[in-house]
Design a protein around this motif. Structure first.
Motif, PDB file in Angstrom:
ATOM      1  N   CYS A 130       8.858  22.293   5.512  1.00  0.00           N
ATOM      2  CA  CYS A 130      10.108  22.933   5.919  1.00  0.00           C
ATOM      3  C   CYS A 130       9.881  23.893   7.075  1.00  0.00           C
ATOM      4  O   CYS A 130       8.799  24.421   7.258  1.00  0.00           O
ATOM      5  CB  CYS A 130      10.721  23.682   4.745  1.00  0.00           C
ATOM      6  N   THR A 131      10.948  24.121   7.802  1.00  0.00           N
ATOM      7  CA  THR A 131      10.911  25.075   8.908  1.00  0.00           C
ATOM      8  C   THR A 131      11.989  26.127   8.687  1.00  0.00           C
ATOM      9  O   THR A 131      12.965  25.896   7.968  1.00  0.00           O
ATOM     10  CB  THR A 131      11.179  24.375  10.255  1.00  0.00           C
ATOM     11  N   ASP A 132      11.816  27.264   9.334  1.00  0.00           N
ATOM     12  CA  ASP A 132      12.845  28.302   9.243  1.00  0.00           C
ATOM     13  C   ASP A 132      14.200  27.786   9.733  1.00  0.00           C
ATOM     14  O   ASP A 132      15.236  28.148   9.179  1.00  0.00           O
ATOM     15  CB  ASP A 132      12.440  29.539  10.052  1.00  0.00           C
ATOM     16  N   SER A 133      14.193  26.932  10.756  1.00  0.00           N
ATOM     17  CA  SER A 133      15.467  26.437  11.287  1.00  0.00           C
ATOM     18  C   SER A 133      16.198  25.539  10.291  1.00  0.00           C
ATOM     19  O   SER A 133      17.414  25.397  10.364  1.00  0.00           O
ATOM     20  CB  SER A 133      15.248  25.697  12.606  1.00  0.00           C
ATOM     21  N   GLU A 134      15.469  24.941   9.362  1.00  0.00           N
ATOM     22  CA  GLU A 134      16.121  24.102   8.359  1.00  0.00           C
ATOM     23  C   GLU A 134      16.805  24.913   7.262  1.00  0.00           C
ATOM     24  O   GLU A 134      17.632  24.379   6.519  1.00  0.00           O
ATOM     25  CB  GLU A 134      15.104  23.169   7.693  1.00  0.00           C
TER      26      GLU A 134
END
Length: 180
Positions: A130-134
């Protein structure tokens, strides 16, 4: 919150839950009042919940209902908690693999360790997949809340763990706590 903050919160909640369940006398861990879950069943339910979310996080984004949505973003933790409690008051019940009575397998110590492992697995999958933008743009289906962002899913997981912990604590000592 960013992913690192969610990981820290999941770890702290995981320690809180594991510490409580590990310290329970065996008879309190396994005993259940009529029509109620035992502490062991609550812990088993939390383990299964963590494992399903970890699996969802590790899947390709075109699987398991992952979708991208345009901001405005996510509801706050308080808004999500309120929506969940409203759904419970409205009669929503566990569905899918969660509709069956939990059937914990193993000793108290083994179940507590499995819970710790499930929290570590969830944290790992947050880091690896996962990424922060997700957090606010990716959505997942939730059986009680409908489509929710990843951040909402993580807020729910933190609250869900606390909800079950407080439920067991209240069942064992009804005067000590009131759960929302």
């Amino acid at each position: 919150m960013n992913l690192a903050a969610f990981q820290e919160a999941l770890n702290a909640r995981g320690v809180e839950v594991a510490t409580f369940f590990a310290a329970l006398p065996t008879q309190d861990f396994t005993r259940a009042a009529p029509e109620r879950w035992s502490a062991a069943q609550h812990l088993d339910h939390l383990i299964r919940s963590h494992e399903v979310l970890a699996l969802a996080l590790s899947m390709p984004r075109d699987r398991f209902g992952w979708e991208q949505r345009t901001p405005p973003g996510s509801r706050s933790a308080a808004e999500l908690q309120s929506a969940y409690l409203e759904a419970l008051r409205g009669g929503v019940k566990a569905s899918g693999r969660f509709r069956f009575l939990p059937d914990p397998q193993g000793t108290q110590a083994e179940l507590v360790q499995t819970h710790r492992d499930s929290v570590a697995l969830l944290e790992h999958h947050l880091t690896a997949y996962c990424t922060d933008s997700e957090l606010h743009g990716a959505t997942l289906p939730h059986p009680a809340l409908g489509e929710v962002s990843l951040a909402e899913t993580l807020h729910f997981t933190l609250y869900h763990d606390l909800h079950h912990l407080r439920g067991v604590q209240t069942a064992l000592n009804p005067q000590a706590l009131e759960i929302p």
